[in-house]
Design a protein around this motif. Structure first.
Motif, PDB file in Angstrom:
ATOM      1  N   VAL A  69      55.902  15.525  93.778  1.00 25.67           N
ATOM      2  CA  VAL A  69      54.636  15.371  94.507  1.00 25.67           C
ATOM      3  C   VAL A  69      54.912  15.277  96.005  1.00 25.67           C
ATOM      4  O   VAL A  69      54.217  15.901  96.817  1.00 25.67           O
ATOM      5  N   PHE A  70      55.958  14.508  96.379  1.00 22.25           N
ATOM      6  CA  PHE A  70      56.313  14.384  97.787  1.00 22.25           C
ATOM      7  C   PHE A  70      56.703  15.740  98.358  1.00 22.25           C
ATOM      8  O   PHE A  70      56.258  16.126  99.438  1.00 22.25           O
ATOM      9  N   TRP A  71      57.541  16.492  97.630  1.00 20.13           N
ATOM     10  CA  TRP A  71      57.969  17.816  98.078  1.00 20.13           C
ATOM     11  C   TRP A  71      56.761  18.750  98.225  1.00 20.13           C
ATOM     12  O   TRP A  71      56.648  19.470  99.210  1.00 20.13           O
ATOM     13  N   ALA A  72      55.861  18.728  97.248  1.00 21.82           N
ATOM     14  CA  ALA A  72      54.688  19.599  97.292  1.00 21.82           C
ATOM     15  C   ALA A  72      53.804  19.271  98.491  1.00 21.82           C
ATOM     16  O   ALA A  72      53.331  20.170  99.196  1.00 21.82           O
ATOM     17  N   LYS A  73      53.609  17.994  98.774  1.00 23.47           N
ATOM     18  CA  LYS A  73      52.734  17.599  99.886  1.00 23.47           C
ATOM     19  C   LYS A  73      53.384  17.844 101.242  1.00 23.47           C
ATOM     20  O   LYS A  73      52.674  18.064 102.219  1.00 23.47           O
ATOM     21  N   GLN A  74      54.719  17.821 101.295  1.00 20.67           N
ATOM     22  CA  GLN A  74      55.407  18.089 102.561  1.00 20.67           C
ATOM     23  C   GLN A  74      55.512  19.582 102.849  1.00 20.67           C
ATOM     24  O   GLN A  74      55.542  19.992 103.998  1.00 20.67           O
ATOM     25  N   VAL A  82      36.834  31.073  98.366  1.00 22.76           N
ATOM     26  CA  VAL A  82      35.780  31.386  97.403  1.00 22.76           C
ATOM     27  C   VAL A  82      35.819  30.403  96.233  1.00 22.76           C
ATOM     28  O   VAL A  82      35.756  30.788  95.071  1.00 22.76           O
ATOM     29  N   GLY A  83      35.978  29.126  96.545  1.00 21.92           N
ATOM     30  CA  GLY A  83      35.974  28.088  95.521  1.00 21.92           C
ATOM     31  C   GLY A  83      37.256  27.990  94.714  1.00 21.92           C
ATOM     32  O   GLY A  83      37.320  27.244  93.746  1.00 21.92           O
ATOM     33  N   ILE A  84      38.281  28.728  95.076  1.00 25.78           N
ATOM     34  CA  ILE A  84      39.551  28.695  94.357  1.00 25.78           C
ATOM     35  C   ILE A  84      40.595  28.031  95.242  1.00 25.78           C
ATOM     36  O   ILE A  84      40.753  28.394  96.406  1.00 25.78           O
ATOM     37  N   ASP A  85      41.298  27.035  94.712  1.00 22.75           N
ATOM     38  CA  ASP A  85      42.352  26.358  95.451  1.00 22.75           C
ATOM     39  C   ASP A  85      43.636  27.185  95.407  1.00 22.75           C
ATOM     40  O   ASP A  85      44.114  27.536  94.334  1.00 22.75           O
ATOM     41  N   ILE A  86      44.167  27.481  96.582  1.00 26.36           N
ATOM     42  CA  ILE A  86      45.367  28.311  96.698  1.00 26.36           C
ATOM     43  C   ILE A  86      46.405  27.553  97.511  1.00 26.36           C
ATOM     44  O   ILE A  86      46.083  26.949  98.538  1.00 26.36           O
ATOM     45  N   ALA A  87      47.656  27.602  97.060  1.00 31.48           N
ATOM     46  CA  ALA A  87      48.751  26.947  97.776  1.00 31.48           C
ATOM     47  C   ALA A  87      49.190  27.818  98.948  1.00 31.48           C
ATOM     48  O   ALA A  87      49.360  29.020  98.808  1.00 31.48           O
ATOM     49  N   CYS A  88      49.358  27.168 100.115  1.00 33.71           N
ATOM     50  CA  CYS A  88      49.835  27.853 101.313  1.00 33.71           C
ATOM     51  C   CYS A  88      51.026  27.090 101.865  1.00 33.71           C
ATOM     52  O   CYS A  88      51.137  25.879 101.689  1.00 33.71           O
ATOM     53  N   CYS A  89      51.879  27.786 102.558  1.00 37.47           N
ATOM     54  CA  CYS A  89      53.045  27.174 103.189  1.00 37.47           C
ATOM     55  C   CYS A  89      52.583  26.402 104.426  1.00 37.47           C
ATOM     56  O   CYS A  89      51.762  26.898 105.200  1.00 37.47           O
ATOM     57  N   VAL A  90      53.106  25.200 104.621  1.00 42.23           N
ATOM     58  CA  VAL A  90      52.708  24.382 105.764  1.00 42.23           C
ATOM     59  C   VAL A  90      53.152  25.022 107.073  1.00 42.23           C
ATOM     60  O   VAL A  90      52.393  25.060 108.036  1.00 42.23           O
ATOM     61  N   LYS A  91      54.369  25.555 107.108  1.00 40.22           N
ATOM     62  CA  LYS A  91      54.918  26.101 108.354  1.00 40.22           C
ATOM     63  C   LYS A  91      54.214  27.378 108.788  1.00 40.22           C
ATOM     64  O   LYS A  91      53.851  27.532 109.950  1.00 40.22           O
TER      65      LYS A  91
END
Length: 192
Positions: A69-74, A82-91
């Motif tokens: 969870v820590f790695w994912a949030k960092q 369009v109402g869909i949650d998509i993961a994006c790179c922080v950098k």
């Protein structure tokens, strides 16, 4: 509803796609165990990342480890399209490209740069998505038929030594036509 990829159409893999993924798997297996898991993001891991990002602060982690969870949030942030949650790179703020769509994404980007080679394809892929390793692009290009047909075959020139029988028996002279580029020191002085 969660999703980690913008490509939702199902395409049957052809032989070049199977070959691409088999060589990519060999590359991933050659990495150390620590880097295998984070070198590419597979669909299941991407879904877990989205779920970890949706966790409220102070809530239990459920089936996820606190380290994950820590790695994912960092490393990632959540983008709602369009109402869909998509993961994006922080950098980079770019959508995470999952392992299962590498072939299609690289293929589309490679064609969009007119089979421009590794660096142009890498730049184009990185301008639209993240987490696509350079070796994946190199593996794809090794099997791109138009690029392989266009690439010239390297023929090595057999060098033959020049054997001189004495002093000043062989000479080499460079001829330069100075009339096309005269040297001017001053207005009046011209060397030809």
């Amino acid at each position: 509803m969660t999703a980690c990829n913008t490509t939702t159409t199902t395409i049957q893999p052809n032989d070049s796609e199977k070959l691409f993924y088999s060589e990519l798997d060999k590359y991933i297996d050659s990495l150390s165990v620590k880097f295998r898991e984070i070198s590419v993001i597979k669909m299941k891991v991407c879904e877990d990342i989205v779920q970890a990002l949706l966790l409220q602060k102070g809530k239990t982690f459920g089936s996820f480890s606190p380290k994950f969870v820590f790695w994912a949030k960092q490393t990632f942030l959540l983008l709602k399209i369009v109402g869909i949650d998509i993961a994006c790179c922080v950098k980079t703020k770019k959508i995470v490209c999952i392992y299962e769509s590498f072939f299609n994404v690289i293929s589309e980007r490679h064609v969009s740069v007119s089979h421009g080679g590794r660096d142009k394809t890498l730049c184009e892929v990185n301008s639209h998505s993240s987490w696509v390793p350079r070796p994946a692009i190199e593996i794809f290009l090794k099997h791109c038929t138009p690029c392989q047909v266009r690439k010239p075959i390297k023929q090595h020139v057999v060098s033959k030594p020049i054997i001189s029988l004495g002093v000043i028996t062989r000479l080499q002279i460079d001829l330069v036509d100075m009339h096309t580029r005269p040297d001017k020191i001053e207005q009046d002085v011209v060397f030809n």
